[in-house]
Design an enzyme around this catalytic site. Sequence first.
Site, PDB file in Angstrom:
ATOM      1  N   GLU A  67       0.839  -1.222   0.000  1.00  0.00           N
ATOM      2  CA  GLU A  67       0.000   0.000   0.000  1.00  0.00           C
ATOM      3  C   GLU A  67       0.863   1.256   0.000  1.00  0.00           C
ATOM      4  O   GLU A  67       0.506   2.264   0.602  1.00  0.00           O
ATOM      5  CB  GLU A  67      -0.947   0.038   1.211  1.00  0.00           C
ATOM      6  CG  GLU A  67      -2.006  -1.011   1.243  1.00  0.00           C
ATOM      7  CD  GLU A  67      -2.885  -1.018   0.019  1.00  0.00           C
ATOM      8  OE1 GLU A  67      -2.900  -0.013  -0.700  1.00  0.00           O
ATOM      9  OE2 GLU A  67      -3.516  -2.055  -0.234  1.00  0.00           O
TER      10      GLU A  67
HETATM   11  C1  LIG Z   1       2.854  -9.772  -0.011  1.00  0.00           C
HETATM   12  C2  LIG Z   1       2.594  -8.627  -0.924  1.00  0.00           C
HETATM   13  C3  LIG Z   1       1.289  -8.276  -1.232  1.00  0.00           C
HETATM   14  C4  LIG Z   1       1.034  -7.247  -2.137  1.00  0.00           C
HETATM   15  N1  LIG Z   1      -0.250  -6.985  -2.528  1.00  0.00           N
HETATM   16  C5  LIG Z   1      -0.466  -6.140  -3.569  1.00  0.00           C
HETATM   17  C6  LIG Z   1      -1.748  -6.026  -4.176  1.00  0.00           C
HETATM   18  O1  LIG Z   1      -2.721  -6.629  -3.718  1.00  0.00           O
HETATM   19  N2  LIG Z   1      -1.890  -5.222  -5.253  1.00  0.00           N
HETATM   20  C7  LIG Z   1      -0.838  -4.520  -5.785  1.00  0.00           C
HETATM   21  O2  LIG Z   1      -1.019  -3.833  -6.781  1.00  0.00           O
HETATM   22  N3  LIG Z   1       0.394  -4.596  -5.235  1.00  0.00           N
HETATM   23  C8  LIG Z   1       0.603  -5.393  -4.152  1.00  0.00           C
HETATM   24  N4  LIG Z   1       1.855  -5.508  -3.609  1.00  0.00           N
HETATM   25  C9  LIG Z   1       2.928  -4.689  -4.139  1.00  0.00           C
HETATM   26  C10 LIG Z   1       3.378  -3.590  -3.197  1.00  0.00           C
HETATM   27  O3  LIG Z   1       2.373  -2.624  -3.049  1.00  0.00           O
HETATM   28  C11 LIG Z   1       4.706  -3.034  -3.743  1.00  0.00           C
HETATM   29  O4  LIG Z   1       5.670  -4.043  -3.567  1.00  0.00           O
HETATM   30  C12 LIG Z   1       5.124  -1.760  -3.062  1.00  0.00           C
HETATM   31  O5  LIG Z   1       4.242  -0.714  -3.370  1.00  0.00           O
HETATM   32  C13 LIG Z   1       6.532  -1.339  -3.442  1.00  0.00           C
HETATM   33  O6  LIG Z   1       6.740  -1.411  -4.819  1.00  0.00           O
HETATM   34  P1  LIG Z   1       8.012  -2.201  -5.398  1.00  0.00           P
HETATM   35  O7  LIG Z   1       8.040  -3.531  -4.747  1.00  0.00           O
HETATM   36  O8  LIG Z   1       7.970  -2.147  -6.855  1.00  0.00           O
HETATM   37  O9  LIG Z   1       9.250  -1.410  -4.853  1.00  0.00           O
HETATM   38  P2  LIG Z   1       9.934  -0.131  -5.574  1.00  0.00           P
HETATM   39  O10 LIG Z   1       8.894   0.800  -6.025  1.00  0.00           O
HETATM   40  O11 LIG Z   1      10.910  -0.626  -6.556  1.00  0.00           O
HETATM   41  O12 LIG Z   1      10.706   0.519  -4.345  1.00  0.00           O
HETATM   42  C14 LIG Z   1      11.953   0.011  -3.856  1.00  0.00           C
HETATM   43  C15 LIG Z   1      12.465   0.921  -2.747  1.00  0.00           C
HETATM   44  O13 LIG Z   1      12.731   2.227  -3.266  1.00  0.00           O
HETATM   45  C16 LIG Z   1      11.970   3.209  -2.592  1.00  0.00           C
HETATM   46  N5  LIG Z   1      11.480   4.165  -3.578  1.00  0.00           N
HETATM   47  C17 LIG Z   1      10.930   3.885  -4.785  1.00  0.00           C
HETATM   48  N6  LIG Z   1      10.570   5.020  -5.407  1.00  0.00           N
HETATM   49  C18 LIG Z   1      10.885   6.031  -4.592  1.00  0.00           C
HETATM   50  C19 LIG Z   1      10.741   7.440  -4.670  1.00  0.00           C
HETATM   51  N7  LIG Z   1      10.174   8.034  -5.716  1.00  0.00           N
HETATM   52  N8  LIG Z   1      11.178   8.176  -3.631  1.00  0.00           N
HETATM   53  C20 LIG Z   1      11.735   7.599  -2.549  1.00  0.00           C
HETATM   54  N9  LIG Z   1      11.899   6.272  -2.422  1.00  0.00           N
HETATM   55  C21 LIG Z   1      11.467   5.488  -3.429  1.00  0.00           C
HETATM   56  C22 LIG Z   1      10.837   2.467  -1.914  1.00  0.00           C
HETATM   57  O14 LIG Z   1      10.364   3.130  -0.743  1.00  0.00           O
HETATM   58  C23 LIG Z   1      11.472   1.126  -1.600  1.00  0.00           C
HETATM   59  O15 LIG Z   1      12.166   1.195  -0.379  1.00  0.00           O
HETATM   60  C24 LIG Z   1       2.119  -6.505  -2.677  1.00  0.00           C
HETATM   61  C25 LIG Z   1       3.424  -6.823  -2.320  1.00  0.00           C
HETATM   62  C26 LIG Z   1       3.676  -7.879  -1.480  1.00  0.00           C
HETATM   63  C27 LIG Z   1       5.102  -8.232  -1.178  1.00  0.00           C
END
Ligand SMILES: Cc1cc2nc3c(=O)[nH]c(=O)nc-3n(C[C@H](O)[C@H](O)[C@H](O)COP(=O)(O)OP(=O)(O)OC[C@H]3O[C@@H](n4cnc5c(N)ncnc54)[C@H](O)[C@@H]3O)c2cc1C
Length: 590
Positions: free
Chosen positions: A441
Amino acid sequence: MPTYRAPVDEVMFLLRDVFHVERYNNLPGFAEASPDIVEAVLAEAAKFCEDVLTPLNRVGDKEGCRRNADGSVTTPPGFKDAYKKLVAGGWVGASAPAEFGGQGLPTVLTQAIREFLYSSNMAFAMYSSLALGAVAAIYNHGSAEQKARYLPKLISGEWAGTMNLTEPQCGTDLGQLRCRAAPQADDSYKITGTKIFISAGEHDLTDNIIHLVLARIDGAPPGTKGISLFIVPKFLLTADGAPGERNAVSCGSIEEKMGIHGNATCVMNYDGATGWLTGEKHRGLYAMFTMMNTARLSVGVQGLALSEVAYQNAVVYAKERLSGRAPGGAKFPQKAADPIIVHPDVRRMLMTMRAFNEAARALVLWTALKGDIARRSTDAKEREAADDHMGLMTPVIKGVLTDQGFANTVAAQQIFGGHGYIAEHGMEQFVRDARIAMIYEGTNGIQALDLVGRKLPKDGGRALQAFFAEVSGYIKEADAAMAPYVKPLGHALGELREATQWFAQNAPGNPDNAGAGATDYMQLFGLVALGYMWCRIVDAAKARTASAGMDEKLVAARFFMERMLPATATHLARIKAGAESTMALPADAF
Ligand SMILES: Cc1cc2nc3c(=O)[nH]c(=O)nc-3n(C[C@H](O)[C@H](O)[C@H](O)COP(=O)(O)OP(=O)(O)OC[C@H]3O[C@@H](n4cnc5c(N)ncnc54)[C@H](O)[C@@H]3O)c2cc1C
């Protein structure tokens, strides 16, 4: 085997004595929720969570979800029966509008029940939480026909919902989203693409699953401005609204993951699946945010919920486990050793959890009440103020409650020593389950940026100024006996104002200053909000000193003021250090 008792009395104390919920009887749904009814509903929910869901928590963790050869997903043993009971009890859409089959109960009540559900079995509770997110999106953005077709079944719990944002190349930065939507002659779209990490993406609990999917209509502009939101049912509906032909959406695999094994986290393949636009074209992210705000508050509650259940089990263990003697001499000389609860270091951990849980619960319920006012009041000014509060407090609740909630599950595990690390007592499951709430989220780093970059400046700082005015007004009017509580709160509020001022002066010229200090600002804000909640709790407890447990609240409040609130000074110092040392090294020096 961990145990759980839902904190019904705590919730009743907050609703009745701290927030005087009966004063809101003019709001729709509140008059029906008299104190007796509220207590009965909470007691019924508690029984379901304690007797049905708690025993399934370990089962869900151990057995997990299974994807079968035909792509169907089987949930852990017992989940299907429990889900039937959840639906039969009317728990899924208890707060949803009555016009679509909900009971219209105040969310301040159902948010408390969400805490019980998450404490007893977070992985299970998530299935129905996602349906509520879908309800919020369709209710606020769907057409009249979409509302009529989907809401009653989602609200009853007969159908489930999902939210599909994340793709392999993007989670936070949805501007990179690739999933496509090709317009068809009949107003539908063909959705093609892959979504990953989709919670409850596929399962056997319901007759249909209504996927809400972000995709880019062919020819739409790049970036976030070209994203639209679509309703994509697992089974297409027949003319009379029943699930019919299977849609071209399927679960490619279930992710192997750290915790919440009872919830199926799926890779979802959309192979020209039929979907319908909901909300305006290219405004999908805006529509999805309706869902995200509901979901972010709910995820904040997960942090509190796991902290609470971990705390309860740590207390039991700390009273039973014998080790060493109290520093001042044996407290239980007849025993081979004293129970570890005599040790100040163990007390430090127990008190930290307790002082957090009670104030965090207050913050959640206070904000849920504002949500009710924002949606149900007939007074536009009152609605606006309540909505401001919700916007401001959502990232704080999501970020701070899940960070501290996770830290508390680790502290509870620590109280078990080595027995916390091995699986038998279930403490390591709480740690693993709590961890995800800091990530999904929107990561907590993103919550902090939302607070500092969007919520502080919004409407000329109106929401923030209202919060400052409320807390400082309260401090001014507090009587002398409240000094041990309001003095530290006043000091912390001064630091929060100073940090806000520092950003106003130092972020416009160097945005890295805001980015580097955002997490500290969110934590500082959270401490002030929790400190304010403690003062309100103390006020109510003083008015009821004759009742059991009220003196304990004064002690927990003192602990918070003396041992937790002073962390605000560290956060302020870090903020004022600016971004220089954080950003000085070039990327290739790492
Ligand atoms: C068990 C599980 C359930 C989930 N359920 C859902 C779901 O139901 N629906 C759905 O759509 N998604 C879901 N997700 C996805 C989840 O919402 C994302 O993993 C999360 O939003 C982070 O995105 P990412 O993994 O691509 O990380 P990234 O966006 O690649 O981020 C990696 C790191 O970089 C930081 N970062 C990235 N961009 C910036 C920025 N602009 N400024 C500062 N810091 C930044 C982040 O804070 C993080 O620490 C789920 C994930 C898991 C693991």
